[in-house]
Design a protein around this motif. Structure first.
Motif: not given
Length: 181
Positions: A79-101
């Protein structure tokens, strides 16, 4: 003060058909706990490194060698970095590079009768770990239903009998989230 709940839509980028989840996460969760929510909601096994990108800032587990410039995810609440309508990214496995929106679809007060986090909705199974990123997963999907595909038997054996790309069980994921996050 009542707890705020963030309704997140988590979509796996670069794969078709779309793999997505809707997660209900307390706003007071630190980003390391949000990481665990994404892992359990998507079906990953937390075997690889990860990071968040929010407004151009990277968050994750601090790199002891200092090669990656990451803010410590343990020190930052959702709640300190995003609010309603915010978009951000999460990347998992820097080899396979799975990006999550991730999109904050809504923010609302917690229902005292409900337990959080939860995953009320989603579609399709998460790709298996180490399949080779989005391109490897597309190869797996092509081979999965085509017995004439050169890698049909090999990839079905590799993925195992329990993998079904079309299956997602929201109630099972909700139980995992409440138990481990």
């Amino acid at each position: 003060m009542p707890r705020q709940i963030f309704q997140l839509r988590i979509s796996l980028a670069g794969v078709r058909p779309l793999v997505w989840r809707r997660a209900l996460v307390p706003g007071g969760f630190t980003l390391d706990r949000v990481h665990r929510v994404v892992q359990h909601a998507m079906g990953w096994r937390d075997c690889h490194l990860h990071s968040f990108e929010i407004d151009g800032q990277q968050y994750g587990e601090p790199d002891p060698d200092g090669e990656l410039s990451l803010r410590d995810e343990l020190d930052v609440r959702l709640d300190a970095v995003v609010g309603k309508g915010s978009r951000f990214h999460y990347t998992y496995d820097f080899g396979d590079w799975w990006e999550h929106d991730l999109v904050v679809e809504d923010v609302f007060l917690a229902d005292p009768e409900e337990r959080y986090p939860d995953c009320p909705d989603g579609e399709r199974a998460c790709p298996p770990e180490d399949v080779g990123g989005p391109a490897g997963y597309q190869t797996l999907l092509a081979a999965w239903t085509d017995p004439a595909h050169a890698e049909h038997r090999t990839l079905r054996d590799w993925a195992g009998d329990r993998f079904d790309p079309a299956v997602f069980d929201a109630s099972r994921v909700g139980t995992l989230l409440r138990r481990f996050c």
